[in-house]
Design an enzyme around this catalytic site. Structure first.
Site, mmCIF file in Angstrom:
data_model
loop_
_atom_site.group_PDB
_atom_site.id
_atom_site.type_symbol
_atom_site.label_atom_id
_atom_site.label_comp_id
_atom_site.label_asym_id
_atom_site.label_seq_id
_atom_site.Cartn_x
_atom_site.Cartn_y
_atom_site.Cartn_z
ATOM 1 N N GLU A 2 -2.558 9.442 8.122
ATOM 2 C CA GLU A 2 -1.103 9.238 8.144
ATOM 3 C C GLU A 2 -0.434 10.144 9.171
ATOM 4 O OE1 GLU A 2 1.176 7.240 6.391
ATOM 5 O OE2 GLU A 2 -0.425 6.076 5.499
ATOM 6 N N HIS B 268 -7.148 2.814 4.289
ATOM 7 C CA HIS B 268 -6.862 3.656 5.452
ATOM 8 C C HIS B 268 -8.121 3.855 6.324
ATOM 9 C CE1 HIS B 268 -3.152 4.744 3.374
ATOM 10 N NE2 HIS B 268 -2.757 5.439 4.436
ATOM 11 N N CYS C 213 -4.529 -1.708 -1.523
ATOM 12 C CA CYS C 213 -4.724 -0.291 -1.824
ATOM 13 C C CYS C 213 -5.755 -0.187 -2.949
ATOM 14 C CB CYS C 213 -3.391 0.310 -2.263
ATOM 15 S SG CYS C 213 -3.502 2.041 -2.760
ATOM 16 N N ASP D 210 0.881 -1.176 0.000
ATOM 17 C CA ASP D 210 0.000 0.000 0.000
ATOM 18 C C ASP D 210 0.910 1.214 0.000
ATOM 19 O OD1 ASP D 210 -2.348 1.616 0.235
ATOM 20 O OD2 ASP D 210 -2.041 1.773 2.400
ATOM 21 N N SER D 211 0.286 2.408 -0.031
ATOM 22 C CA SER D 211 1.079 3.626 0.074
ATOM 23 C C SER D 211 1.504 3.882 1.518
ATOM 24 C CB SER D 211 0.263 4.814 -0.428
ATOM 25 O OG SER D 211 -0.891 4.951 0.374
ATOM 26 N N CYS E 246 -11.156 2.563 0.841
ATOM 27 C CA CYS E 246 -9.748 2.926 1.000
ATOM 28 C C CYS E 246 -9.279 2.181 2.231
ATOM 29 C CB CYS E 246 -9.611 4.442 1.205
ATOM 30 S SG CYS E 246 -7.938 4.953 1.650
HETATM 31 N N1 DGL Z 1 -4.875 3.106 1.137
HETATM 32 C C1 DGL Z 1 -5.068 3.526 -0.216
HETATM 33 C C2 DGL Z 1 -6.366 3.020 -0.777
HETATM 34 O O1 DGL Z 1 -6.887 2.016 -0.345
HETATM 35 C C3 DGL Z 1 -4.992 5.002 -0.518
HETATM 36 C C4 DGL Z 1 -3.964 5.817 0.127
HETATM 37 C C5 DGL Z 1 -3.392 6.955 -0.694
HETATM 38 O O2 DGL Z 1 -4.088 7.836 -1.221
HETATM 39 O O3 DGL Z 1 -2.184 6.929 -0.777
HETATM 40 O O4 DGL Z 1 -6.882 3.602 -1.695
#
Ligand code: DGL
Length: 259
Positions: free
Chosen positions: A150, A186, A71, A8-9, A184
């Site tokens: 984050e 997150h 992600c 993931d990011s 997402c």
């Molecule tokens: N966690 C990522 C997702 O599921 C997105 C995070 C980002 O924008 O970097 O889309």
């Protein structure tokens, strides 16, 4: 001994790891969080695809038995390309989450919150209507959420998070949705806050949906158990570790990955 690779990011991918390990703590995990390039959600489709391919290549250096795109943004932009390029099975997140949402809705009105890039791709409405035609799908990008998460706004009812949710969610809720997709990885980190604001909604966590799908379809014949965990990030590991520890005590050792 091999691993299941997860990328993931950033912190979001850990919600998928957490979900996998809650069900199967014996699975070996190698995680890569591309924190240097976070957030992905505000980048172009081409940029995100390149990053997703790069993330998969990082994991391939550890000879994983499979790769999990933890992600939604990366899956919506580059999922097909990562699958085509990978020598091992690749698990996406959007299709399985759409399936879980389609199974949950009773009135066929589903809301989706995600990053700008995921919403722009229309991947969720397409995937949901493929399973459940005639479903009304209402979508909303919430670009402020990932940077706030984050930055560590993880407490229930964090005022900044509540302010952003109050800006975006009423437009979806007023459409009469009964199910809200947290599109997402997150967002499960702020799930309690969302549930507190809208207790009548069924919340679908893309992280849980993906973890379940991964565990239901683990690659046959590869030895990837033993409870080994390896966490890599592309920027300051101590900053990441400090935040990760809040919700994922298992992620003790987080190292900097350099090419
Ligand atoms: N966690 C990522 C997702 O599921 C997105 C995070 C980002 O924008 O970097 O889309």
């Amino acid at each position: 001994m091999r691993y299941i690779g997860v990328f993931d990011s950033g912190l979001g991918g850990l919600t998928v790891v957490r979900s996998i390990l809650a069900r199967r703590p014996d699975i070996n995990i190698v995680f890569f969080g591309d924190t240097l390039n976070m957030p992905y959600g505000d980048k172009t489709k081409a940029e995100i695809t390149e990053l997703a391919l790069h993330d998969a290549r990082v994991l391939e250096q550890y000879d994983p038995a499979a790769i999990v795109i933890a992600c939604n943004t990366a899956d919506s932009a580059g999922g097909a390309k990562v699958k085509a390029a990978s020598p091992v099975p690749v698990y996406g997140v959007i299709e399985v989450t759409a399936k879980a949402a389609a199974a949950a809705t009773k009135n066929r009105k589903i809301g989706v919150v995600a990053t700008r890039a995921t919403i722009r791709s229309r991947a969720y409405p397409k995937a949901i209507r493929k399973i459940l035609p005639e479903t009304e799908v209402y979508t909303r990008a919430c670009p402020e959420l990932v940077p706030l998460i984050e930055a560590g706004h993880l407490q229930k009812d964090d005022p900044e998070i509540v302010r952003i949710l109050n800006r975006y969610l009423p437009a979806l809720v007023n459409k009469g949705i009964d199910t809200l997709v947290l599109g997402c990885t997150h967002y499960p980190l702020i799930m309690e806050t969302i549930a507190g604001l809208y207790p009548h909604l069924t919340l679908i966590s893309s992280s849980d949906a993906q973890a379940e799908a991964v565990l239901d379809n683990l690659p046959a014949g590869a030895e990837f158990t033993g409870g080994q965990q390896l966490y890599l990030v592309s920027s300051d590991p101590s900053f990441f570790a400090e935040k990760a520890r809040v919700f994922m005590p298992g992620a003790k050792k987080i190292e900097l990955f350099t090419e």
